[in-house]
Design a protein around this motif. Structure first.
Motif, PDB file in Angstrom:
ATOM      1  N   ASP A 156       0.869  -1.387  -0.096  1.00  0.00           N
ATOM      2  CA  ASP A 156      -0.149   0.151  -0.151  1.00  0.00           C
ATOM      3  C   ASP A 156       0.832   1.303  -0.131  1.00  0.00           C
ATOM      4  O   ASP A 156       0.207   2.173  -0.034  1.00  0.00           O
ATOM      5  N   ASN A 157       2.286   1.248   0.001  1.00  0.00           N
ATOM      6  CA  ASN A 157       3.136   2.119   0.048  1.00  0.00           C
ATOM      7  C   ASN A 157       3.023   2.942  -1.283  1.00  0.00           C
ATOM      8  O   ASN A 157       3.785   2.564  -2.070  1.00  0.00           O
ATOM      9  N   LYS A 158       2.463   4.067  -1.221  1.00  0.00           N
ATOM     10  CA  LYS A 158       2.597   5.002  -2.538  1.00  0.00           C
ATOM     11  C   LYS A 158       3.791   5.370  -3.097  1.00  0.00           C
ATOM     12  O   LYS A 158       3.979   6.098  -4.092  1.00  0.00           O
ATOM     13  N   HIS A 159       4.895   5.624  -2.225  1.00  0.00           N
ATOM     14  CA  HIS A 159       5.982   6.005  -2.373  1.00  0.00           C
ATOM     15  C   HIS A 159       6.932   4.800  -3.262  1.00  0.00           C
ATOM     16  O   HIS A 159       7.911   5.139  -3.754  1.00  0.00           O
ATOM     17  N   ILE A 160       6.541   3.668  -3.433  1.00  0.00           N
ATOM     18  CA  ILE A 160       7.129   2.559  -3.961  1.00  0.00           C
ATOM     19  C   ILE A 160       6.467   2.606  -5.261  1.00  0.00           C
ATOM     20  O   ILE A 160       5.424   2.369  -5.507  1.00  0.00           O
ATOM     21  N   ASN A 161       7.385   3.114  -6.225  1.00  0.00           N
ATOM     22  CA  ASN A 161       7.053   3.172  -7.565  1.00  0.00           C
ATOM     23  C   ASN A 161       7.408   1.802  -8.377  1.00  0.00           C
ATOM     24  O   ASN A 161       8.666   1.711  -8.465  1.00  0.00           O
ATOM     25  N   ALA A 162       6.631   1.152  -9.122  1.00  0.00           N
ATOM     26  CA  ALA A 162       7.009  -0.163  -9.634  1.00  0.00           C
ATOM     27  C   ALA A 162       7.915  -0.024 -10.610  1.00  0.00           C
ATOM     28  O   ALA A 162       8.888  -0.760 -10.974  1.00  0.00           O
ATOM     29  N   THR A 163       7.879   0.749 -11.463  1.00  0.00           N
ATOM     30  CA  THR A 163       8.551   1.343 -12.822  1.00  0.00           C
ATOM     31  C   THR A 163      10.025   1.489 -12.265  1.00  0.00           C
ATOM     32  O   THR A 163      11.017   1.029 -12.910  1.00  0.00           O
TER      33      THR A 163
ATOM     34  N   VAL B  98       8.585 -12.342 -20.958  1.00  0.00           N
ATOM     35  CA  VAL B  98       9.239 -11.553 -19.660  1.00  0.00           C
ATOM     36  C   VAL B  98       8.745 -10.117 -19.397  1.00  0.00           C
ATOM     37  O   VAL B  98       8.874  -9.304 -20.440  1.00  0.00           O
ATOM     38  N   PRO B  99       7.959  -9.740 -18.340  1.00  0.00           N
ATOM     39  CA  PRO B  99       7.593  -8.433 -18.162  1.00  0.00           C
ATOM     40  C   PRO B  99       8.271  -7.342 -18.488  1.00  0.00           C
ATOM     41  O   PRO B  99       9.480  -7.237 -17.992  1.00  0.00           O
ATOM     42  N   LEU B 100       8.074  -6.259 -19.342  1.00  0.00           N
ATOM     43  CA  LEU B 100       8.750  -5.057 -19.366  1.00  0.00           C
ATOM     44  C   LEU B 100       8.193  -3.758 -18.422  1.00  0.00           C
ATOM     45  O   LEU B 100       9.008  -3.217 -17.669  1.00  0.00           O
ATOM     46  N   VAL B 101       6.810  -3.700 -18.835  1.00  0.00           N
ATOM     47  CA  VAL B 101       6.153  -2.534 -18.049  1.00  0.00           C
ATOM     48  C   VAL B 101       4.882  -3.192 -17.808  1.00  0.00           C
ATOM     49  O   VAL B 101       4.228  -3.717 -18.625  1.00  0.00           O
ATOM     50  N   THR B 102       4.409  -3.116 -16.410  1.00  0.00           N
ATOM     51  CA  THR B 102       3.205  -3.463 -16.141  1.00  0.00           C
ATOM     52  C   THR B 102       2.282  -2.424 -15.470  1.00  0.00           C
ATOM     53  O   THR B 102       2.955  -1.659 -14.511  1.00  0.00           O
TER      54      THR B 102
ATOM     55  N   ALA C 137       5.880   4.769 -23.554  1.00  0.00           N
ATOM     56  CA  ALA C 137       6.799   5.698 -23.374  1.00  0.00           C
ATOM     57  C   ALA C 137       7.903   5.070 -22.203  1.00  0.00           C
ATOM     58  O   ALA C 137       9.237   5.313 -22.186  1.00  0.00           O
ATOM     59  N   GLN C 138       7.460   4.611 -21.165  1.00  0.00           N
ATOM     60  CA  GLN C 138       8.187   4.083 -20.124  1.00  0.00           C
ATOM     61  C   GLN C 138       9.019   2.954 -20.822  1.00  0.00           C
ATOM     62  O   GLN C 138      10.163   2.756 -20.316  1.00  0.00           O
ATOM     63  N   ALA C 139       8.395   2.050 -21.761  1.00  0.00           N
ATOM     64  CA  ALA C 139       9.153   0.908 -22.433  1.00  0.00           C
ATOM     65  C   ALA C 139      10.240   1.355 -23.063  1.00  0.00           C
ATOM     66  O   ALA C 139      11.302   0.831 -23.130  1.00  0.00           O
TER      67      ALA C 139
ATOM     68  N   LEU D 185      -2.223  -3.984  -6.179  1.00  0.00           N
ATOM     69  CA  LEU D 185      -2.181  -4.986  -7.395  1.00  0.00           C
ATOM     70  C   LEU D 185      -0.768  -4.710  -8.351  1.00  0.00           C
ATOM     71  O   LEU D 185      -0.044  -5.568  -8.571  1.00  0.00           O
ATOM     72  N   GLU D 186      -0.686  -3.350  -8.564  1.00  0.00           N
ATOM     73  CA  GLU D 186       0.479  -3.113  -9.483  1.00  0.00           C
ATOM     74  C   GLU D 186       1.867  -3.243  -8.620  1.00  0.00           C
ATOM     75  O   GLU D 186       2.788  -3.972  -9.130  1.00  0.00           O
ATOM     76  N   ARG D 187       2.045  -3.154  -7.407  1.00  0.00           N
ATOM     77  CA  ARG D 187       3.147  -3.502  -6.520  1.00  0.00           C
ATOM     78  C   ARG D 187       3.282  -4.923  -6.350  1.00  0.00           C
ATOM     79  O   ARG D 187       4.433  -5.423  -6.494  1.00  0.00           O
ATOM     80  N   LEU D 188       2.088  -5.699  -6.335  1.00  0.00           N
ATOM     81  CA  LEU D 188       2.080  -7.303  -6.271  1.00  0.00           C
ATOM     82  C   LEU D 188       2.661  -7.529  -7.744  1.00  0.00           C
ATOM     83  O   LEU D 188       3.482  -8.608  -7.767  1.00  0.00           O
ATOM     84  N   CYS D 189       2.371  -6.933  -8.758  1.00  0.00           N
ATOM     85  CA  CYS D 189       3.000  -7.299 -10.135  1.00  0.00           C
ATOM     86  C   CYS D 189       4.233  -7.101 -10.087  1.00  0.00           C
ATOM     87  O   CYS D 189       4.906  -7.890 -11.016  1.00  0.00           O
ATOM     88  N   LEU D 190       4.678  -6.135  -9.423  1.00  0.00           N
ATOM     89  CA  LEU D 190       6.400  -5.699  -9.410  1.00  0.00           C
ATOM     90  C   LEU D 190       6.796  -6.963  -8.719  1.00  0.00           C
ATOM     91  O   LEU D 190       8.006  -7.492  -9.290  1.00  0.00           O
ATOM     92  N   ILE D 191       6.242  -7.649  -7.729  1.00  0.00           N
ATOM     93  CA  ILE D 191       7.006  -8.830  -7.437  1.00  0.00           C
ATOM     94  C   ILE D 191       6.954  -9.956  -8.225  1.00  0.00           C
ATOM     95  O   ILE D 191       8.075 -10.691  -8.450  1.00  0.00           O
ATOM     96  N   LEU D 192       5.893 -10.296  -9.037  1.00  0.00           N
ATOM     97  CA  LEU D 192       5.522 -11.114  -9.692  1.00  0.00           C
ATOM     98  C   LEU D 192       6.863 -11.222 -10.942  1.00  0.00           C
ATOM     99  O   LEU D 192       7.243 -12.008 -11.443  1.00  0.00           O
ATOM    100  N   SER D 193       6.784  -9.736 -11.736  1.00  0.00           N
ATOM    101  CA  SER D 193       7.715  -9.419 -12.610  1.00  0.00           C
ATOM    102  C   SER D 193       9.339  -9.660 -12.249  1.00  0.00           C
ATOM    103  O   SER D 193       9.785 -10.273 -13.134  1.00  0.00           O
TER     104      SER D 193
END
Length: 399
Positions: free
Chosen positions: A77-84, A130-134, A154-156, A300-308
């Protein structure tokens, strides 16, 4: 924060240390968050479940399970952690080993709980993705607009540019058939192959309206190419088309590209299905993503970071295992019968049980697959078996 336990024995602490060495140099607001991330990735790999409660046996002991689980939820839930910002440096470092080869990207979406849409651009690698950006957004449809895709592309592009990669081919299904997206990809300097809808208007090079794409006559097993055409009422182009009617199956293949098309165009487009296998790994195939029961796009996006991160590490380890000639130690098939991701999973568990080091290097190395999937295990037919080589290479109206 979990206690760092580099001196502890056991599989989880040793895997944690290897993961931490690869994530600690990302853009963290607090190094303690990097340590928590490393523990989560290690626990995900060992448990094969994207559920915090399933990770508890693999996390440091000495605290109540409820406290540890609550800490994981706070991290998610930490909004300071940016997955990208976290994943970008890791995948960029891996891609620096890619070499001069064409890098193929695939774009697709997947729904979570019928409420959230996961948008992903993946690197097609060894038959998998292999995920690049999610990105996860609250959106009750798998259909997204080019406006929503623009910052993701743009991120990719930024990650690939930092890795020194500019030879890119972008693949997408017909749900992304949009001339604005084609224009955006061309501005990125990327080539693309996108499946198009039968209802699209086909125009000649001079803008003369001809017919709808689905009205082009094709015999069973026949493929045709049309070069220097234009699409839709906007007369976007010039573009090149490949149309084919498989001998097996009902759907007609209709793709557009900014490169001259040939039978190889259809073969390359067929690699796009690797991203669907990637979503399957995330969900029912391996990690059981929806068992997390999270109901927030940020979490969910930060959980996807862990999966990526886990996927990147596992595929890299699987590739290294094959390159070292050790595949048959972890794959019981004579020819490769499982994905590089599962080879990596088996190799990590084996190495940990044998007291060997894991994740010595995280690298995605381009070039031909050194161990193609055995023929009996291939899911998608070879396009060369499906189509007769009947070609119409024209810029005049199709007959």
């Amino acid at each position: 924060m979990f206690v760092t336990t580099e001196t502890l024995l056991g599989d989880a602490p040793r895997l944690y240390q290897s993961v931490f060495d690869h994530v600690k140099n990302a853009f963290w607001n607090d190094i303690r968050n990097a340590k928590t991330c490393a523990w989560m990735v290690a626990a995900l790999i060992l448990s094969r479940r994207a559920t915090p409660s399933a990770w508890l046996p693999y996390l440091p002991a000495g605290r109540y399970a409820q406290s540890i689980e609550r800490q994981i939820v706070r991290w998610l839930d930490n909004k300071h952690i940016n997955a990208t910002d976290i994943y970008g440096p890791a995948v960029m470092k891996a891609l620096r080993h890619w070499g001069p080869h064409v890098l193929k990207l695939a774009l697709d979406t997947s729904m979570l709980f019928n409420t959230y849409c996961m948008i992903r651009i993946s690197i097609l690698f060894r038959g998998r993705a292999v995920p690049l950006v999610t990105r996860v957004i609250k959106h009750a449809s798998a259909q997204v607009s080019t406006e929503q895709l623009t910052p993701i592309i743009a991120q990719a592009r930024g990650i690939l540019a930092a890795a020194g990669i500019d030879n890119v081919r972008f693949l997408a299904d017909r749900g992304f058939c949009d001339v604005e997206l084609m224009d955006l990809l061309s501005q990125c300097g990327w080539n693309y192959i996108i499946r198009i809808k039968s209802s699209l208007l086909l125009c000649a090079a001079n803008g003369q309206r001809l017919c709808k794409v689905g009205e082009v006559a094709l015999q069973v097993g026949e493929a045709k190419c049309f070069h220097n055409m234009r699409l839709t009422g906007q007369k976007y182009g010039p573009v090149h088309l490949a149309l084919a009617r498989p001998a097996h199956g009902q759907d007609t293949w209709q793709v557009v590209s900014n490169e001259p098309t040939s039978l190889e165009t259809l073969e390359v487009y067929g690699e796009r299905f690797g991203i669907e296998e990637g979503f399957l790994d995330d969900k029912s195939g391996l990690f059981q993503l929806e068992e997390s029961m999270l109901r927030d796009e940020g979490k969910l996006e930060r959980l996807c970071l862990i999966l990526s991160l886990a996927t990147l590490f596992l595929v890299s380890e699987g590739d290294a295992c094959v390159a070292q000639g050790h595949r048959r130690l972890v794959d019981p098939h004579w020819e490769r019968g499982i994905s590089f991701l599962k080879i990596g999973m088996n190799r990590i568990k084996q190495a940990l049980s044998w007291g060997e080091q894991v994740l010595k290097q995280v690298a995605l190395i381009g070039g031909p697959d050194p161990a193609p999937l055995g023929h009996r295990k291939q899911k998608n037919p070879d396009p060369f078996d499906c189509f007769n080589c009947v070609w119409v290479l024209i810029s005049a109206p199709p007959s």
